[in-house]
Write an enzyme that holds these catalytic residues in place. Structure first.
Site, short mmCIF file in Angstrom:
data_model
loop_
_atom_site.label_atom_id
_atom_site.label_comp_id
_atom_site.label_asym_id
_atom_site.label_seq_id
_atom_site.Cartn_x
_atom_site.Cartn_y
_atom_site.Cartn_z
N ALA A 177 47.76 47.80 31.88
CA ALA A 177 47.02 48.97 32.37
C ALA A 177 45.52 48.89 32.14
O ALA A 177 44.80 49.81 32.52
CB ALA A 177 47.57 50.25 31.75
N ALA A 178 45.03 47.81 31.53
CA ALA A 178 43.59 47.61 31.49
C ALA A 178 43.11 46.88 32.74
O ALA A 178 41.92 46.62 32.89
CB ALA A 178 43.18 46.84 30.24
N GLY A 179 44.05 46.58 33.63
CA GLY A 179 43.71 45.96 34.90
C GLY A 179 43.41 47.01 35.96
O GLY A 179 42.97 48.12 35.66
N PHE A 180 43.71 46.69 37.18
CA PHE A 180 43.28 47.48 38.32
C PHE A 180 44.19 48.67 38.60
O PHE A 180 43.90 49.82 38.23
CB PHE A 180 43.18 46.55 39.53
CG PHE A 180 42.91 47.21 40.85
CD1 PHE A 180 42.03 48.27 40.96
CD2 PHE A 180 43.54 46.74 42.00
CE1 PHE A 180 41.79 48.87 42.18
CE2 PHE A 180 43.30 47.32 43.22
CZ PHE A 180 42.42 48.39 43.32
N ILE A 181 45.35 48.44 39.19
CA ILE A 181 46.23 49.53 39.59
C ILE A 181 46.81 50.23 38.37
O ILE A 181 46.95 51.47 38.35
CB ILE A 181 47.36 49.01 40.50
CG1 ILE A 181 46.79 48.25 41.69
CG2 ILE A 181 48.23 50.17 40.99
CD1 ILE A 181 47.84 47.55 42.54
N TYR B 58 52.68 32.77 43.85
CA TYR B 58 52.61 34.13 43.29
C TYR B 58 53.79 34.96 43.75
O TYR B 58 54.50 35.58 42.95
CB TYR B 58 51.30 34.79 43.71
CG TYR B 58 51.34 36.30 43.64
CD1 TYR B 58 51.50 36.96 42.43
CD2 TYR B 58 51.23 37.08 44.80
CE1 TYR B 58 51.56 38.34 42.35
CE2 TYR B 58 51.28 38.46 44.73
CZ TYR B 58 51.44 39.09 43.51
OH TYR B 58 51.51 40.45 43.45
N THR C 268 55.64 43.43 44.83
CA THR C 268 54.65 43.28 45.90
C THR C 268 55.33 43.13 47.25
O THR C 268 56.47 42.64 47.34
CB THR C 268 53.77 42.04 45.64
OG1 THR C 268 52.93 41.79 46.78
CG2 THR C 268 54.62 40.80 45.40
N ASP C 269 54.61 43.51 48.30
CA ASP C 269 55.12 43.30 49.67
C ASP C 269 55.23 41.82 50.01
O ASP C 269 55.95 41.43 50.93
CB ASP C 269 54.23 44.00 50.69
CG ASP C 269 52.78 43.54 50.67
OD1 ASP C 269 52.42 42.67 49.85
OD2 ASP C 269 51.98 44.07 51.48
N GLU C 270 54.55 40.97 49.25
CA GLU C 270 54.55 39.54 49.57
C GLU C 270 55.91 38.89 49.36
O GLU C 270 56.14 37.77 49.83
CB GLU C 270 53.48 38.81 48.77
CG GLU C 270 52.06 39.28 49.12
CD GLU C 270 50.99 38.31 48.66
OE1 GLU C 270 51.26 37.09 48.63
OE2 GLU C 270 49.88 38.77 48.33
#
Length: 357
Positions: A28-32, A171, A147-149
């Site tokens: 949670a120190a990342g982006f989303i 990934y 992820t959608d990937e």
């Protein structure tokens, strides 16, 4: 640093059916993850929010400043999800009843050059969290962020959650593998897991090795933005505040064992994204000198379309327009003090970032 505007919680189709008490949010120190922590702290300041993050190159302690101000029961722990002893200790010591797993290596370019690191963080890391949760025995919700990937990128139709996973890059393969382990823990051990698969998310707090923040930073430096291949590859873009409200909806109203697509109707080609940013930066007259075409990725999915009806049925819909979201990004990344949270941010401002650990 520029203040961040936040949206109100999404309108629910029904009252939330799940109320957590003590949440462990990994990564949670990342982006989303940071925006989700902020969203939950804003909606429910009474929750205990525990963040576990190893503070990788793309993370920053400053991303959590707002969450810490909003939540009196907030705690940050600097550590790695690969440490089984640490994870087990946190679960017991903090009486965790909910896990939200955002911790992951995510940049596709990096995965081509450092695929084993992605397997360690995304597959083994998820397995450690699941096994610790199984032994602990008191987890009531486990939200796994995928992820959608995992669908692959060649379909012309919106992919439902039941579609076959056909990942095409290292990934995406690690995220699909982690999902399969999650499904095994649902069936074998009755771990109460919910999986999300999201479109591309953009906004403040994103390390500038991704297309939108990288382009803003390069244009602000009067340098050309990079386009992989001919720029025709498309992605569906979701503003990070909308992603955070989606995760709040999934947490409180989602059904155990389900997978939820988090999709956006905003589909843009890479070249159109860059042109839109140039225009909103009032540099349209300089477009020819602000775009540089470079070799494509080893493999680049053409598009990702997902069907989000299941999540819409829970009451969630994205609300931030493309231009509003881009303007917020441009404002945030144009403030140099915001970039100082990443000592190595300029390392991402290249055509094909690589990860060396």
């Amino acid at each position: 640093p520029s203040p961040l505007p936040f949206l109100p919680p999404p309108a629910m189709a029904a009252p939330p059916s799940y109320v957590p008490k003590s949440i462990l949010i990994t990564g949670a120190a990342g982006f989303i993850g940071s925006f989700t922590a902020i969203q939950l702290a804003r909606e429910h300041p009474e929750y205990k929010i525990i963040v576990l993050d190893k503070l990788d190159y793309c993370s920053a302690r400053e991303n959590l400043d707002e969450a810490e101000k909003l939540c009196k029961n907030f705690k940050f722990i600097h550590g790695n999800i690969l440490s089984r002893d640490l994870v087990s200790y946190i679960l017991e010591e903090e009486e965790i009843d909910t896990v939200m797993n955002f911790a992951a290596s995510t940049h596709v370019d990096n995965s081509f050059s450092s695929s084993i690191v992605f397997t360690e963080n995304n597959v083994l890391g998820t397995h450690v969290l699941l096994e610790c949760s199984r032994v602990y025995g008191k987890i009531r919700r486990f939200i796994h962020v995928s992820t959608d990937e995992v669908y692959g990128g060649e379909s012309l139709a919106d992919q439902p959650e039941s579609a076959t996973m056909e990942p095409t890059n290292p990934y995406a393969c690690t995220k699909a593998a982690a999902e399969l382990i999650c499904k095994a823990y649902i069936r074998s051990f009755n771990i109460p897991i919910i999986i999300s698969r999201g479109n591309n998310v953009y906004g403040p707090h994103q390390f500038p090795d991704k297309l939108i923040p990288k382009t803003v930073c390069l244009i602000n430096a009067n340098s050309p933005a990079f386009i992989h291949g001919d720029g025709s590859h498309t992605r569906n873009f979701l503003f990070v505040e909308d992603a955070a409200t989606a995760f709040s909806t999934i947490l409180h109203a989602g059904t155990i064992g389900e997978v939820y697509n988090i999709g956006s109707p905003i589909e843009k080609s890479n070249i159109d994204v860059v042109r839109d940013i140039i225009r909103l930066c009032d540099r349209a007259a300089d477009e020819a000198t602000l775009i540089e075409y470079v070799r494509d990725r080893s493999f680049n999915d053409q598009r990702y379309l997902v069907d989000s009806k299941k999540l819409h049925d829970l009451g969630w819909h994205p609300s931030v327009s493309w231009e509003d979201g881009l303007r917020k990004c441009i404002e945030w990344y144009s403030d140099r003090s915001n970039l100082e949270r990443w000592p190595r941010y300029t390392s991402g401002l290249v055509a094909h970032p690589t990860l060396v650990e």
